[in-house]
Design a protein around this motif. Structure first.
Motif, PDB file in Angstrom:
ATOM      1  N   ALA A 220     -14.225   7.334  10.548  1.00 13.91           N
ATOM      2  CA  ALA A 220     -13.294   6.398   9.908  1.00 13.91           C
ATOM      3  C   ALA A 220     -13.933   5.868   8.645  1.00 13.91           C
ATOM      4  O   ALA A 220     -15.148   5.637   8.594  1.00 13.91           O
ATOM      5  N   LEU A 221     -13.095   5.666   7.628  1.00 14.01           N
ATOM      6  CA  LEU A 221     -13.586   5.194   6.338  1.00 14.01           C
ATOM      7  C   LEU A 221     -12.490   4.401   5.650  1.00 14.01           C
ATOM      8  O   LEU A 221     -11.315   4.790   5.688  1.00 14.01           O
ATOM      9  N   ARG A 222     -12.872   3.277   5.023  1.00 13.40           N
ATOM     10  CA  ARG A 222     -11.914   2.477   4.266  1.00 13.40           C
ATOM     11  C   ARG A 222     -12.591   1.899   3.034  1.00 13.40           C
ATOM     12  O   ARG A 222     -13.457   1.031   3.143  1.00 13.40           O
ATOM     13  N   PRO A 223     -12.243   2.375   1.849  1.00  7.49           N
ATOM     14  CA  PRO A 223     -12.808   1.794   0.626  1.00  7.49           C
ATOM     15  C   PRO A 223     -12.216   0.406   0.361  1.00  7.49           C
ATOM     16  O   PRO A 223     -11.041   0.154   0.625  1.00  7.49           O
ATOM     17  N   VAL A 224     -13.027  -0.454  -0.177  1.00  8.61           N
ATOM     18  CA  VAL A 224     -12.587  -1.777  -0.619  1.00  8.61           C
ATOM     19  C   VAL A 224     -12.666  -1.810  -2.139  1.00  8.61           C
ATOM     20  O   VAL A 224     -13.640  -1.318  -2.724  1.00  8.61           O
ATOM     21  N   TYR A 225     -11.641  -2.376  -2.767  1.00  7.62           N
ATOM     22  CA  TYR A 225     -11.611  -2.454  -4.226  1.00  7.62           C
ATOM     23  C   TYR A 225     -10.828  -3.694  -4.632  1.00  7.62           C
ATOM     24  O   TYR A 225      -9.988  -4.198  -3.873  1.00  7.62           O
ATOM     25  N   PRO A 226     -11.085  -4.226  -5.832  1.00  9.03           N
ATOM     26  CA  PRO A 226     -10.386  -5.445  -6.265  1.00  9.03           C
ATOM     27  C   PRO A 226      -8.887  -5.188  -6.426  1.00  9.03           C
ATOM     28  O   PRO A 226      -8.465  -4.138  -6.913  1.00  9.03           O
ATOM     29  N   ALA A 227      -8.081  -6.158  -6.002  1.00 14.24           N
ATOM     30  CA  ALA A 227      -6.638  -6.077  -6.224  1.00 14.24           C
ATOM     31  C   ALA A 227      -6.350  -6.116  -7.718  1.00 14.24           C
ATOM     32  O   ALA A 227      -7.093  -6.716  -8.498  1.00 14.24           O
ATOM     33  N   GLN A 228      -5.270  -5.444  -8.124  1.00 14.05           N
ATOM     34  CA  GLN A 228      -4.919  -5.349  -9.536  1.00 14.05           C
ATOM     35  C   GLN A 228      -3.480  -5.803  -9.739  1.00 14.05           C
ATOM     36  O   GLN A 228      -2.692  -5.826  -8.806  1.00 14.05           O
ATOM     37  N   GLY A 229      -3.140  -6.133 -10.990  1.00 11.37           N
ATOM     38  CA  GLY A 229      -1.761  -6.487 -11.294  1.00 11.37           C
ATOM     39  C   GLY A 229      -1.443  -7.923 -10.928  1.00 11.37           C
ATOM     40  O   GLY A 229      -2.332  -8.742 -10.655  1.00 11.37           O
ATOM     41  N   PRO A 230      -0.152  -8.282 -10.903  1.00 15.22           N
ATOM     42  CA  PRO A 230       0.268  -9.655 -10.628  1.00 15.22           C
ATOM     43  C   PRO A 230      -0.233 -10.136  -9.268  1.00 15.22           C
ATOM     44  O   PRO A 230      -0.321  -9.374  -8.312  1.00 15.22           O
ATOM     45  N   THR A 231      -0.552 -11.424  -9.201  1.00 19.91           N
ATOM     46  CA  THR A 231      -1.051 -12.036  -7.970  1.00 19.91           C
ATOM     47  C   THR A 231       0.096 -12.670  -7.201  1.00 19.91           C
ATOM     48  O   THR A 231       0.902 -13.406  -7.775  1.00 19.91           O
ATOM     49  N   LEU A 232       0.161 -12.392  -5.914  1.00 15.41           N
ATOM     50  CA  LEU A 232       1.128 -13.030  -5.041  1.00 15.41           C
ATOM     51  C   LEU A 232       0.474 -14.236  -4.371  1.00 15.41           C
ATOM     52  O   LEU A 232      -0.753 -14.313  -4.260  1.00 15.41           O
ATOM     53  N   ARG A 233       1.295 -15.161  -3.916  1.00 16.12           N
ATOM     54  CA  ARG A 233       0.796 -16.351  -3.241  1.00 16.12           C
ATOM     55  C   ARG A 233       1.355 -16.419  -1.839  1.00 16.12           C
ATOM     56  O   ARG A 233       2.555 -16.220  -1.633  1.00 16.12           O
ATOM     57  N   MET A 234       0.480 -16.692  -0.871  1.00 15.98           N
ATOM     58  CA  MET A 234       0.906 -16.800   0.517  1.00 15.98           C
ATOM     59  C   MET A 234       0.865 -18.259   0.939  1.00 15.98           C
ATOM     60  O   MET A 234      -0.156 -18.936   0.758  1.00 15.98           O
ATOM     61  N   ALA A 235       1.976 -18.760   1.503  1.00 11.55           N
ATOM     62  CA  ALA A 235       1.997 -20.126   2.007  1.00 11.55           C
ATOM     63  C   ALA A 235       0.969 -20.254   3.124  1.00 11.55           C
ATOM     64  O   ALA A 235       0.593 -19.275   3.783  1.00 11.55           O
ATOM     65  N   ASP A 236       0.499 -21.453   3.364  1.00 10.98           N
ATOM     66  CA  ASP A 236      -0.597 -21.695   4.297  1.00 10.98           C
ATOM     67  C   ASP A 236      -0.104 -21.643   5.735  1.00 10.98           C
ATOM     68  O   ASP A 236       0.007 -22.664   6.412  1.00 10.98           O
ATOM     69  N   THR A 237       0.234 -20.432   6.200  1.00 19.60           N
ATOM     70  CA  THR A 237       0.679 -20.236   7.567  1.00 19.60           C
ATOM     71  C   THR A 237      -0.006 -19.004   8.140  1.00 19.60           C
ATOM     72  O   THR A 237      -0.046 -17.960   7.513  1.00 19.60           O
ATOM     73  N   GLY A 238      -0.571 -19.131   9.336  1.00 21.68           N
ATOM     74  CA  GLY A 238      -1.160 -17.981  10.006  1.00 21.68           C
ATOM     75  C   GLY A 238      -2.437 -17.491   9.340  1.00 21.68           C
ATOM     76  O   GLY A 238      -3.045 -18.154   8.508  1.00 21.68           O
ATOM     77  N   THR A 239      -2.835 -16.292   9.717  1.00 25.44           N
ATOM     78  CA  THR A 239      -4.057 -15.691   9.213  1.00 25.44           C
ATOM     79  C   THR A 239      -3.897 -15.299   7.749  1.00 25.44           C
ATOM     80  O   THR A 239      -2.942 -14.627   7.392  1.00 25.44           O
ATOM     81  N   PRO A 240      -4.832 -15.705   6.879  1.00 26.12           N
ATOM     82  CA  PRO A 240      -4.727 -15.291   5.474  1.00 26.12           C
ATOM     83  C   PRO A 240      -4.797 -13.774   5.347  1.00 26.12           C
ATOM     84  O   PRO A 240      -5.526 -13.105   6.088  1.00 26.12           O
ATOM     85  N   GLY A 241      -4.039 -13.233   4.423  1.00 26.54           N
ATOM     86  CA  GLY A 241      -4.091 -11.796   4.182  1.00 26.54           C
ATOM     87  C   GLY A 241      -5.182 -11.443   3.183  1.00 26.54           C
ATOM     88  O   GLY A 241      -5.680 -12.297   2.446  1.00 26.54           O
ATOM     89  N   ILE A 242      -5.562 -10.179   3.166  1.00 24.91           N
ATOM     90  CA  ILE A 242      -6.531  -9.661   2.207  1.00 24.91           C
ATOM     91  C   ILE A 242      -5.774  -9.155   0.988  1.00 24.91           C
ATOM     92  O   ILE A 242      -4.921  -8.271   1.114  1.00 24.91           O
ATOM     93  N   PRO A 243      -6.016  -9.680  -0.217  1.00 25.66           N
ATOM     94  CA  PRO A 243      -5.312  -9.192  -1.408  1.00 25.66           C
ATOM     95  C   PRO A 243      -5.546  -7.693  -1.592  1.00 25.66           C
ATOM     96  O   PRO A 243      -6.674  -7.206  -1.466  1.00 25.66           O
ATOM     97  N   LEU A 244      -4.473  -6.971  -1.876  1.00 27.07           N
ATOM     98  CA  LEU A 244      -4.561  -5.511  -1.967  1.00 27.07           C
ATOM     99  C   LEU A 244      -3.495  -4.982  -2.902  1.00 27.07           C
ATOM    100  O   LEU A 244      -2.383  -5.522  -2.962  1.00 27.07           O
ATOM    101  N   THR A 245      -3.833  -3.928  -3.633  1.00 22.71           N
ATOM    102  CA  THR A 245      -2.875  -3.194  -4.453  1.00 22.71           C
ATOM    103  C   THR A 245      -2.779  -1.775  -3.928  1.00 22.71           C
ATOM    104  O   THR A 245      -3.800  -1.103  -3.750  1.00 22.71           O
ATOM    105  N   LEU A 246      -1.560  -1.316  -3.649  1.00 22.75           N
ATOM    106  CA  LEU A 246      -1.327   0.040  -3.160  1.00 22.75           C
ATOM    107  C   LEU A 246      -0.311   0.739  -4.053  1.00 22.75           C
ATOM    108  O   LEU A 246       0.532   0.094  -4.695  1.00 22.75           O
TER     109      LEU A 246
END
Length: 475
Positions: A220-246
């Motif tokens: 198993a392998l998963r590269p990590v890289y900085p998110a790119q493009g516009p930033t989304l905002r998550m309201a303070d509910t539940g587990t924070p997400g990991i910023p990602l661009t796909l």
């Protein structure tokens, strides 16, 4: 009825009389399996020396899973998977909270076979192709895990290579080792920092001493890289997400299947009217519950895996949060699997995309949905993002285990654009499978507000029902 001893004012002696009182009812709470979790009740018993409830009392029951379990559903005198759930004490009640372990499912067809490692000294190779990162994305960290069965791991050499760049790193080189297996896992391998994320990642193994052979059981392998493009905002509910661009790969082919489910007897319009009140200043674009036909105009599905099976997002009725249906990433396609029996398959890459819709008159926009997940931490994940071209999506990813959580994602950076898409994506690697994710809606978060005079409209026809809801605040 209660019995009381009353003194007589006429005649002789004492007599026993029946006096009326409010009825008391028993609430019996059970958990399955034993040790899976516990139930708390509010308020506490308020009748018959605080052992029962008075008639008409509404009791809120909350199920809390123990480590290694997740809450699944209620049975007995409560049903569904909403947590907490209310029980009205109009009679004695018995309620069971059913919990499930993360691994309590059967791996479906396609579970990976092992790769033989001969004792001839020749290299054997297993590859992972990555094509869903932005073209310019480069590695800032690498998660890698492998497992090899071999009577003498000291005979082995193991290397990881990024084929396109030619960069290679020695993970194991004939080091002394006791036992008959070699297991390696790291969450922080920096040897490939700066190389392109997209491309072919190859694990190379050889046994340099004759007489013993083995097998690669997991890679198993998963590269990590900085998110790119516009930033989304998550309201303070539940587990924070990991910023990602796909990115949808260039060869992605959309799927527009007909609805496969028989939902006769369910009333989408009634379900919508039963929802929470609308919120002033917001305009609903979509209110999707999966309770009606799915998919329909405006939705596009993708199966990007190359495992020879056709599996993609669709609605299933095994683990809804509200109503009877929710989204699961392997319920669609010719090789769909039954979520009541099977885990999600290996090697999944599937998208569920809605759009385009118009935010040219909006001043803000968000999507609200509920998420339940039991996935392999680090390697299997679910993602939500927004896009201005239907190809490059910016958002957040979640992995690991969590009970139902509300997610409220704002994509303010996209307001003013007349073509916007939102999408959910699920990825699983070639080993280790669990129950989730499931995507559904909340009776609060999925509410969309009343229309304003300048109402943005999706290009596709909105469905009469709602759940996962893009909504906009209008100018």
């Amino acid at each position: 009825m209660n019995t009381a001893l009353v003194a007589a004012t006429h005649g002789r002696g004492l007599f026993r009389a029946e006096t009326s009182s409010q009825a008391c009812y028993t609430l019996t709470l059970n958990v399955s399996p034993t040790g899976g979790g516990n139930i708390s009740a509010a308020p506490s018993p308020n009748c018959n020396n605080n052992t029962q409830y008075t008639v008409g009392t509404t009791v809120a029951l909350t199920a809390s899973p123990n480590q290694g379990y997740s809450f699944s559903y209620w049975s007995g005198d409560a049903s569904g998977s909403s947590n907490p759930v209310n029980v009205a004490m109009s009679s004695s009640r018995s309620v069971t909270a059913n919990f499930a372990g993360a691994t309590e499912c059967t791996p479906p067809a396609g579970f990976p076979s092992t790769l033989a490692i001969p004792d001839t000294g020749e290299w054997v190779e297993q590859t992972i192709e990555i094509q869903d990162a932005p073209p310019e994305a480069t590695v800032s960290n690498l998660l890698v895990s492998y497992s090899i069965s071999h009577p003498a791991p000291s005979q082995l050499e193991v290397r990881l290579q990024h084929v396109q760049s030619g960069r290679e790193y020695v993970l194991w080189n004939h080091e002394p080792s006791a036992g008959d297996s070699l297991r390696f896992s790291t969450l922080n391998l920096d040897a490939f920092d700066g190389v392109a994320v997209n491309g072919t990642w190859m694990l190379r193994i050889r046994d340099t001493i004759a007489g013993e052979s083995g097998a690669l059981e997991r890679f198993a392998l998963r590269p990590v890289y900085p998110a790119q493009g516009p930033t989304l905002r998550m309201a303070d509910t539940g587990t924070p997400g990991i910023p990602l661009t796909l990115r949808l790969p260039p060869d992605a082919h959309p799927i527009s299947p007909a609805d496969k489910d028989n939902k006769v007897g369910e009333n989408p319009q009634q379900d919508q009217q039963a929802g929470p009140k609308q919120q002033l200043g917001w305009d609903r674009i979509l209110y999707e519950t999966f309770e009606g036909a799915f998919p329909y105009d405006g939705w596009t599905l993708y199966d990007l895996s190359n495992d020879g099976y056709e599996r993609y997002w669709d609605d299933g009725n095994y683990k809804p949060h509200v109503g009877y249906w929710a989204g699961w990433p392997a319920d669609g396609g010719a090789d769909r699997v039954d979520a009541s029996i099977y885990c999600y398959p290996n090697n999944m890459d599937t998208w569920m995309v809605y759009g385009p819709f118009d935010l040219s008159n909006a001043t803000d926009a968000d999507t609200i949905f509920d998420l339940w997940r039991a996935t392999e931490a680090g390697y299997d994940y679910v993602f939500f993002g927004a896009s201005s071209d239907g190809i490059n999506f910016n958002g957040f990813a979640w992995d690991g285990n969590a009970d139902w959580e509300a997610k409220d994602i704002y994509y303010t950076a996209y307001v003013g654009d007349d073509s916007v898409w939102v999408g959910w994506y699920f990825h699983s690697d070639s080993s280790v499978v669990y129950r989730g994710p499931w995507v559904d809606g909340s009776p609060f978060g999925d509410m969309c507000p009343a229309a304003t005079p300048r109402r943005p409209r999706p290009v596709g026809l909105p469905h009469p029902m709602g759940r996962r809801s893009p909504r906009v605040r209008c100018s």
